[in-house]
Design an enzyme around this catalytic site. Structure first.
Site, PDB file in Angstrom:
ATOM      1  N   ASN A 134       0.800  -1.222   0.000  1.00 57.92           N
ATOM      2  CA  ASN A 134       0.000   0.000   0.000  1.00 57.92           C
ATOM      3  C   ASN A 134       0.835   1.275   0.000  1.00 57.92           C
ATOM      4  OD1 ASN A 134       0.988  -0.039   2.587  1.00 57.92           O
ATOM      5  ND2 ASN A 134      -0.974   0.334   3.604  1.00 57.92           N
TER       6      ASN A 134
ATOM      7  N   LYS B 235       3.730   4.124  -1.521  1.00 54.43           N
ATOM      8  CA  LYS B 235       4.048   4.813  -2.769  1.00 54.43           C
ATOM      9  C   LYS B 235       5.358   4.296  -3.347  1.00 54.43           C
ATOM     10  CE  LYS B 235       5.445   9.423  -4.383  1.00 54.43           C
ATOM     11  NZ  LYS B 235       4.906   9.251  -5.731  1.00 54.43           N
TER      12      LYS B 235
ATOM     13  N   LYS C 249       5.572   1.920  -6.251  1.00 52.27           N
ATOM     14  CA  LYS C 249       5.530   0.647  -6.981  1.00 52.27           C
ATOM     15  C   LYS C 249       5.741   0.865  -8.477  1.00 52.27           C
ATOM     16  CE  LYS C 249       1.495  -0.178  -5.138  1.00 52.27           C
ATOM     17  NZ  LYS C 249       1.445   0.886  -4.113  1.00 52.27           N
ATOM     18  N   THR C 250       4.956   1.767  -9.047  1.00 50.63           N
ATOM     19  CA  THR C 250       5.120   2.081 -10.471  1.00 50.63           C
ATOM     20  C   THR C 250       6.488   2.701 -10.726  1.00 50.63           C
ATOM     21  OG1 THR C 250       2.756   2.327 -10.918  1.00 50.63           O
ATOM     22  CG2 THR C 250       4.257   3.538 -12.347  1.00 50.63           C
ATOM     23  N   THR C 251       6.920   3.563  -9.815  1.00 48.90           N
ATOM     24  CA  THR C 251       8.238   4.187  -9.952  1.00 48.90           C
ATOM     25  C   THR C 251       9.329   3.132 -10.004  1.00 48.90           C
ATOM     26  OG1 THR C 251       7.442   6.118  -8.725  1.00 48.90           O
ATOM     27  CG2 THR C 251       9.818   5.866  -8.941  1.00 48.90           C
TER      28      THR C 251
ATOM     29  N   ARG D  70      16.635   1.105 -16.587  1.00 51.87           N
ATOM     30  CA  ARG D  70      17.865   0.328 -16.475  1.00 51.87           C
ATOM     31  C   ARG D  70      18.030  -0.587 -17.688  1.00 51.87           C
ATOM     32  NH1 ARG D  70      18.082  -2.642 -11.046  1.00 51.87           N
ATOM     33  NH2 ARG D  70      18.925  -0.640 -10.373  1.00 51.87           N
TER      34      ARG D  70
ATOM     35  N   PHE E 168      -9.130   5.480 -13.231  1.00 52.50           N
ATOM     36  CA  PHE E 168      -9.489   4.608 -12.114  1.00 52.50           C
ATOM     37  C   PHE E 168     -10.941   4.147 -12.233  1.00 52.50           C
ATOM     38  CE2 PHE E 168      -6.136   7.424 -10.432  1.00 52.50           C
ATOM     39  CZ  PHE E 168      -5.187   6.450 -10.166  1.00 52.50           C
TER      40      PHE E 168
ATOM     41  N   TRP F 257     -13.099   3.644 -10.049  1.00 51.87           N
ATOM     42  CA  TRP F 257     -14.063   4.377  -9.227  1.00 51.87           C
ATOM     43  C   TRP F 257     -14.459   5.701  -9.865  1.00 51.87           C
ATOM     44  CZ3 TRP F 257      -9.252   2.766  -7.503  1.00 51.87           C
ATOM     45  CH2 TRP F 257      -8.234   3.738  -7.475  1.00 51.87           C
TER      46      TRP F 257
ATOM     47  N   GLU G  77       0.166  -1.993 -12.652  1.00 55.50           N
ATOM     48  CA  GLU G  77      -1.164  -2.065 -12.048  1.00 55.50           C
ATOM     49  C   GLU G  77      -1.965  -3.296 -12.495  1.00 55.50           C
ATOM     50  OE1 GLU G  77      -1.284   0.020  -9.795  1.00 55.50           O
ATOM     51  OE2 GLU G  77      -0.773   2.053 -10.360  1.00 55.50           O
TER      52      GLU G  77
END
Length: 210
Positions: A51, A53, A55-57, A65, A105, A107, A142
């Site tokens: 949860n 910040k 993950k995508t980064t 790389r 998203f 939602w 995602e």
């Protein structure tokens, strides 16, 4: 300072230095032994979930790389909308193909049928990347949401990833990675949130958060 005191300090310093060298040597031997045991050459699967910040980064860092070493990479973005994406703007200029769901998203859309159709369309593109050995790395950004929401067929997704070219690596990002993804991965990282600027009312920063 007396001559004896200087001698004692010099001796203590030499002993600390020697102790440090012995400790470092033992650590080096352990690391070298582990490196020597890693003899398998194949692509890996990495799951970055949790949860927090980043993950995508992390996924995009791996893509950078890969490209920096002269290999080909491809990116598939689920959930993400049509808004600006600094990574995409940069990497497309370096020949990295993107397949983007583009609906934003779930939602926000509040359209399950439309989201499923969009997910299936982008998954069709993902399957092409996952079957093409020219790609050293494929980022499935995602993807975890697509499985958690049952937007994609779980068995097909798992089978496609498992049967990709032997030397191709895959990075899967997103919260709530299902157990099957974690089990088949070679590396799993759980990103934990301790603090987040957004919760303090600070707006997301272009060039930092997106």
């Amino acid at each position: 300072m007396s001559e004896n005191s200087q001698h004692d300090k010099s001796q203590e310093s030499a002993e600390r230095e020697e102790k440090h060298k012995r400790k470092s040597q033992k650590q080096k031997e352990k690391v070298d032994a582990k490196v020597a045991k890693a003899t398998i050459e194949k692509g890996v699967m990495i799951v970055v979930t949790g949860n927090g910040k980043g993950k995508t980064t992390s996924g995009f860092g791996t893509v950078c790389r890969c490209v920096g070493h002269g290999y080909k990479a491809a990116v598939v973005q689920f959930i993400k909308g049509k808004w600006d994406c600094g990574e995409r703007d940069l990497l497309e200029g370096h020949g990295v193909p993107f397949a983007v769901m583009g609906t934003g998203f779930t939602w926000n859309t509040q359209d399950r049928a439309g989201d499923i159709a969009a997910a299936e369309a982008v998954w069709t593109e993902a399957k092409k990347f996952l079957a093409d050995p020219q790609y050293h790395l494929v980022l499935l950004d995602e993807l975890t949401y697509m499985l958690g929401y049952d937007y994609l067929d779980k068995e097909e997704v798992l089978s496609t990833i498992a049967n990709r070219p032997e030397n191709q690596s895959v990075v899967v990002t997103g919260r709530g990675a299902i157990r099957e993804l974690r089990d088949m991965a070679d590396t799993v990282s759980e990103v934990k949130e301790e603090k987040h600027a957004f919760k303090a009312g600070i707006k997301a920063r272009k060039g930092v958060d997106w």
